[in-house]
Design an enzyme around this catalytic site. Structure first.
Site, PDB file in Angstrom:
ATOM      1  N   SER A 152      -3.045   1.161  -4.532  1.00  0.00           N
ATOM      2  CA  SER A 152      -3.064   2.125  -4.211  1.00  0.00           C
ATOM      3  C   SER A 152      -4.538   2.626  -4.476  1.00  0.00           C
ATOM      4  O   SER A 152      -4.334   2.807  -5.788  1.00  0.00           O
ATOM      5  CB  SER A 152      -1.978   3.357  -3.928  1.00  0.00           C
ATOM      6  N   GLY A 153      -5.167   2.957  -3.422  1.00  0.00           N
ATOM      7  CA  GLY A 153      -6.681   3.564  -4.239  1.00  0.00           C
ATOM      8  C   GLY A 153      -6.458   4.725  -4.539  1.00  0.00           C
ATOM      9  O   GLY A 153      -7.172   6.103  -4.530  1.00  0.00           O
ATOM     10  N   ASP A 165      -2.346  -1.022   5.838  1.00  0.00           N
ATOM     11  CA  ASP A 165      -2.307  -0.677   7.242  1.00  0.00           C
ATOM     12  C   ASP A 165      -4.042  -0.415   7.063  1.00  0.00           C
ATOM     13  O   ASP A 165      -4.263  -0.186   8.566  1.00  0.00           O
ATOM     14  CB  ASP A 165      -1.990   0.786   7.491  1.00  0.00           C
ATOM     15  N   ASP A 191       0.637  -1.330  -0.131  1.00  0.00           N
ATOM     16  CA  ASP A 191      -0.444   0.133   0.195  1.00  0.00           C
ATOM     17  C   ASP A 191       0.773   1.432   0.355  1.00  0.00           C
ATOM     18  O   ASP A 191       2.011   0.976   0.941  1.00  0.00           O
ATOM     19  CB  ASP A 191      -1.114   0.128   1.244  1.00  0.00           C
ATOM     20  N   ARG A 206     -15.026  13.201  -2.398  1.00  0.00           N
ATOM     21  CA  ARG A 206     -13.934  13.768  -2.008  1.00  0.00           C
ATOM     22  C   ARG A 206     -13.336  14.615  -3.665  1.00  0.00           C
ATOM     23  O   ARG A 206     -12.795  16.043  -2.760  1.00  0.00           O
ATOM     24  CB  ARG A 206     -12.823  12.676  -1.302  1.00  0.00           C
ATOM     25  N   ASP A 240      -0.401   4.740   0.697  1.00  0.00           N
ATOM     26  CA  ASP A 240      -0.087   5.900   1.760  1.00  0.00           C
ATOM     27  C   ASP A 240      -0.438   5.390   3.573  1.00  0.00           C
ATOM     28  O   ASP A 240      -1.481   4.411   3.281  1.00  0.00           O
ATOM     29  CB  ASP A 240      -2.144   6.746   1.887  1.00  0.00           C
ATOM     30  N   GLU A 284      -1.626  10.986   3.494  1.00  0.00           N
ATOM     31  CA  GLU A 284      -2.596  10.389   3.171  1.00  0.00           C
ATOM     32  C   GLU A 284      -3.265  11.336   1.770  1.00  0.00           C
ATOM     33  O   GLU A 284      -3.008  12.051   1.607  1.00  0.00           O
ATOM     34  CB  GLU A 284      -4.052  10.631   3.962  1.00  0.00           C
ATOM     35  N   LYS A 338      -8.384  -2.489  -4.504  1.00  0.00           N
ATOM     36  CA  LYS A 338      -6.409  -3.092  -4.043  1.00  0.00           C
ATOM     37  C   LYS A 338      -7.086  -5.643  -4.436  1.00  0.00           C
ATOM     38  O   LYS A 338      -5.783  -5.827  -4.896  1.00  0.00           O
ATOM     39  CB  LYS A 338      -6.491  -3.511  -2.724  1.00  0.00           C
TER      40      LYS A 338
END
Length: 295
Positions: free
Chosen positions: A178-179, A248, A89, A134, A91, A98, A227
């Site tokens: 990663s997102g 995480d 991952d 967002r 972030d 982030e 993912k």
């Protein structure tokens, strides 16, 4: 990634290092509509990448001792030491930040996005909806993203570069999943020497004038469960004998399923999500523990 309780990060007065390599081109050619390579962030004359190595306050010994999986079993160590591939991952794992929150703050919408993130990460909203909501709060332009990349170098977690180099020295393939967005992950991949084809992430889209047009919904990581899907695809395409996921958050833990990762290592050095950490095969707070276990 998704967050609740986090450890305090010391002010960044660590050293800066100038890298010789430029940005890695990692753009998936699955863009539809009137969008050019330039409009999605391709930089014609990339500048060298600066990196910042952050220092993180050690977690309390009592907190470490409260998790039974803070010490790996013999079986876990065997899988880790013989992994064919390791997926990270980004972030709060490879980097201490982030990405979307940092970009939003740079664009003047940090508080609003952070508040939305806190609500979204309860798990009640599909990832793709949370991502779109967002981004809609600040609609970053291409010029803003490029300015952000120039003024905010990646802040790498302590030990990550040595860990990646150690894995590569053992002929273990390394991936970033990663997102977050490729535009922000490319400099990280460049520093770590990870090829573009080993990056699975989202893609911001821009129009011919650099205006924000959304994100590429064809990327697997743009959706809930993305993912895990990416890890399964990597495993299938490369026929790896064993694969490890390090991250995480809950979306990283999801990769630990049939056809996916054989092992999930939770890194709690930046963000400690206790519900996720408790389900990990191995919980580490210092990436040097992973390095030392390979020597």
């Amino acid at each position: 990634m998704e967050g609740s309780m986090s450890l305090q990060i010391n002010p960044i007065k660590a050293y800066y290092r100038q890298e010789k390599s430029g940005f890695v081109s990692a753009f998936a050619p699955r863009v539809s509509g009137r969008v050019s390579w330039k409009s999605i962030g391709m930089i014609r004359n990339p500048k060298p990448v600066n990196s910042v190595f952050a220092s993180i306050q050690p977690i309390e010994v009592s907190k470490k001792n409260s998790f039974a999986n803070a010490l790996p079993s013999k079986e876990v160590l065997d899988i880790w030491q013989n992994a064919s591939a390791v997926c990270f991952d980004v972030d709060s794992t490879v980097c201490v930040d982030e990405g979307i929150d940092e970009l939003a703050e740079f664009c003047g919408a940090g508080k609003a996005v952070a508040e939305w993130t806190a609500r979204a990460m309860s798990g009640s909203v599909p990832f793709e909806e949370a991502l779109a909501a967002r981004l809609s709060l600040f609609n970053p332009s291409l010029s803003q993203v490029q300015d952000f990349l120039e003024k905010r170098p990646p802040r790498l977690s302590p030990g990550i570069e040595e860990l990646v180099n150690t894995l590569k020295g053992r002929k273990t393939d390394v991936y970033l999943i990663s997102g977050g967005f490729r535009q922000m992950i490319n400099p990280v991949a460049s520093i770590l020497g990870i090829p573009s084809e080993n990056i699975y992430a989202n893609q911001l889209l821009f129009g011919s004038s650099g205006e924000f047009m959304g994100f590429d919904k064809n990327e697997p990581t743009s959706r809930s469960g993305g993912k895990a899907a990416a890890v399964r695809q990597i495993r299938k395409d490369r026929a790896y004998k064993s694969l490890v996921m390090i991250g995480d958050g809950a979306t990283d833990l999801e990769a630990r399923q049939p056809g996916g990762a054989d092992l999930y290592i939770c890194y709690g050095g930046v963000q400690l999500r206790e519900s996720v950490a408790a389900k990990a095969d191995w919980l580490v707070f210092d990436l040097n523990d992973l390095i030392n276990s390979l020597e």
